[in-house]
Design a protein around this motif. Structure first.
Motif, mmCIF file in Angstrom:
data_model
loop_
_atom_site.group_PDB
_atom_site.id
_atom_site.type_symbol
_atom_site.label_atom_id
_atom_site.label_comp_id
_atom_site.label_asym_id
_atom_site.label_seq_id
_atom_site.Cartn_x
_atom_site.Cartn_y
_atom_site.Cartn_z
ATOM 1 N N UNK A 1 7.252 -3.627 5.847
ATOM 2 C CA UNK A 1 7.987 -3.513 4.374
ATOM 3 C C UNK A 1 7.037 -2.098 3.981
ATOM 4 N N UNK A 2 6.087 -2.070 3.853
ATOM 5 C CA UNK A 2 4.773 -0.934 3.352
ATOM 6 C C UNK A 2 5.229 -0.322 4.282
ATOM 7 N N UNK A 3 4.861 -0.064 5.415
ATOM 8 C CA UNK A 3 5.677 0.940 6.582
ATOM 9 C C UNK A 3 6.793 1.468 5.549
ATOM 10 N N UNK A 4 8.022 0.241 5.751
ATOM 11 C CA UNK A 4 8.918 0.832 5.369
ATOM 12 C C UNK A 4 9.180 2.224 4.088
ATOM 13 N N UNK A 5 8.205 1.123 3.373
ATOM 14 C CA UNK A 5 8.353 1.891 1.783
ATOM 15 C C UNK A 5 7.458 3.192 1.881
ATOM 16 N N UNK B 1 2.651 3.751 -5.120
ATOM 17 C CA UNK B 1 3.460 2.412 -5.732
ATOM 18 C C UNK B 1 2.853 1.866 -7.072
ATOM 19 N N UNK B 2 3.510 1.522 -7.522
ATOM 20 C CA UNK B 2 3.549 0.095 -8.598
ATOM 21 C C UNK B 2 3.894 -1.215 -7.716
ATOM 22 N N UNK B 3 3.548 -1.813 -6.817
ATOM 23 C CA UNK B 3 3.283 -2.561 -6.112
ATOM 24 C C UNK B 3 3.411 -3.841 -6.362
ATOM 25 N N UNK C 1 -4.878 -5.275 1.165
ATOM 26 C CA UNK C 1 -5.707 -4.450 2.395
ATOM 27 C C UNK C 1 -5.511 -3.272 2.636
ATOM 28 N N UNK C 2 -3.278 -3.684 2.977
ATOM 29 C CA UNK C 2 -3.436 -1.721 3.586
ATOM 30 C C UNK C 2 -2.880 -0.830 2.870
ATOM 31 N N UNK C 3 -3.148 -0.995 1.422
ATOM 32 C CA UNK C 3 -2.987 -0.039 -0.277
ATOM 33 C C UNK C 3 -4.463 1.149 0.213
ATOM 34 N N UNK C 4 -2.952 1.773 -0.351
ATOM 35 C CA UNK C 4 -4.054 2.999 -0.656
ATOM 36 C C UNK C 4 -5.055 3.373 -2.049
ATOM 37 N N UNK C 5 -5.954 3.674 -2.534
ATOM 38 C CA UNK C 5 -6.746 3.538 -3.935
ATOM 39 C C UNK C 5 -5.652 4.186 -4.957
ATOM 40 N N UNK C 6 -5.319 4.743 -4.674
ATOM 41 C CA UNK C 6 -4.277 4.487 -6.089
ATOM 42 C C UNK C 6 -3.088 4.173 -6.542
ATOM 43 N N UNK C 7 -2.289 3.190 -5.074
ATOM 44 C CA UNK C 7 -1.960 2.360 -5.577
ATOM 45 C C UNK C 7 -2.221 1.208 -6.831
ATOM 46 N N UNK C 8 -0.672 1.009 -7.373
ATOM 47 C CA UNK C 8 -1.546 -0.358 -8.057
ATOM 48 C C UNK C 8 -0.554 -1.585 -7.719
ATOM 49 N N UNK C 9 -1.382 -2.949 -7.964
ATOM 50 C CA UNK C 9 -0.998 -3.692 -7.470
ATOM 51 C C UNK C 9 -1.141 -4.854 -8.323
ATOM 52 N N UNK C 10 0.135 -6.370 -8.078
ATOM 53 C CA UNK C 10 -0.233 -6.987 -9.418
ATOM 54 C C UNK C 10 0.837 -8.400 -8.591
#
Length: 305
Positions: A258-262, A77-79, A106-115
């Protein structure tokens, strides 16, 4: 000027938007050889799993397409979190919002981007998209609510932060607890920007101001605050959902939902038999031989050569 050091006022935002559109123009370009659709299929509140290409019918400008591949989305993800920090988000609401945002990060994976973008009467890019997730949690601890609400401006800016060169699904999670009272961006403009961006937009808000619930004509319990038409239009353009919490304490569960749905969304891929004509392409997705509610972006945009 560093992105997180100063807010973008209405005047500065207008200038910045022109620069961002120019710099990030590839965001609005759709690949003409392969089209990837981000599709949610749910039954009630639960995602429907186990679907294959044979279960999907896709029409591109009314023409039935051959679906090449269907997979549960494993692409990172780019979240982008776009959070309301206006003066009405204080006390329990602020505590719940910060707790929900930290839990989501905290529930994101290491490969996910977040801003992170925060907004009141102006938008602030607190943290550009990054895989250093701690930068977002650190920025959340510095949030101070004040001012009016300008979610349309904040969303407009945020949609131009995605990097099309990164193989990741662009997603916006917008939280606001009220009507937009300060944006210079028109409602129609922000919906069109969402539509062209390729990003999935989820919005989270409250169903009620904390006072008693009322009943509609079908005896369904509803809150006193209904989502604005402009917010609903933006969510529809982004192929996402509008999530509503009855109380501040319910926000964390909604963010997780929302994250689980994604994570449970399908990537539906097809290759148009001919080069798509420039302009807007309306895409319709329906199920064959399976039951479920389909939510997807309404189409994609092809730039003229």
């Amino acid at each position: 000027m560093a992105a997180g050091t100063r807010p973008l006022t209405a005047a500065a935002l207008a200038v910045a938007a022109v620069a961002l559109v120019s710099a990030q123009e590839p965001v609005f370009r759709a690949a003409v050889d392969t089209v990837r659709l981000d599709v949610s299929v749910t039954r009630g509140t639960q995602p429907v799993r186990g679907l294959t290409a044979s279960h999907f019918e896709v029409r591109d400008n009314g023409v039935v397409q051959t679906v090449d591949r269907v997979s549960l989305a494993e692409v990172p993800l780019q979240l982008l979190l776009v959070l309301d920090t206006s003066s009405s988000v204080t006390g329990d609401r602020l505590d719940a919002l910060l707790d929900a945002a930290r839990g989501l990060v905290g529930a994101l994976r290491p490969s996910d981007h977040v801003g992170l973008i925060t907004f009141s009467q102006s938008a602030r890019v607190s943290v550009p998209l990054t895989t250093a997730h701690h930068e977002v949690t650190d920025a959340l601890s510095r949030v101070t609510p004040a001012g009016a609400t300008a979610w349309r401006d904040a969303l407009f800016v945020g949609l131009h932060l995605f990097d099309p060169a990164i193989d990741a699904r662009p997603v916006v999670l917008l939280f606001t607890d009220g009507e937009d009272t300060a944006s210079w961006t028109e409602a129609a403009d922000v919906a069109e920007t969402v539509r062209r961006s390729g990003a999935v937009l989820h919005a989270v808000g409250f169903t009620t101001t904390g006072r008693a619930f009322t009943r509609d004509n079908h005896n369904r319990r509803i809150g006193e605050l209904a989502p604005s038409r402009s917010l609903q239009a933006a969510v529809d353009a982004g192929g996402g959902r509008l999530w509503s919490a009855e109380t501040p304490a319910g926000l964390r569960a909604l963010f997780v939902s929302a994250l689980n749905e994604l994570r449970a969304r399908y990537l539906v891929t097809y290759s148009p038999p001919a080069t798509p004509a420039p302009g807007w392409h309306e895409v319709r997705v329906r199920l064959k031989g399976a039951r479920g509610e389909v939510t997807a972006r309404p189409g994609y945009f092809v730039e003229a050569p």
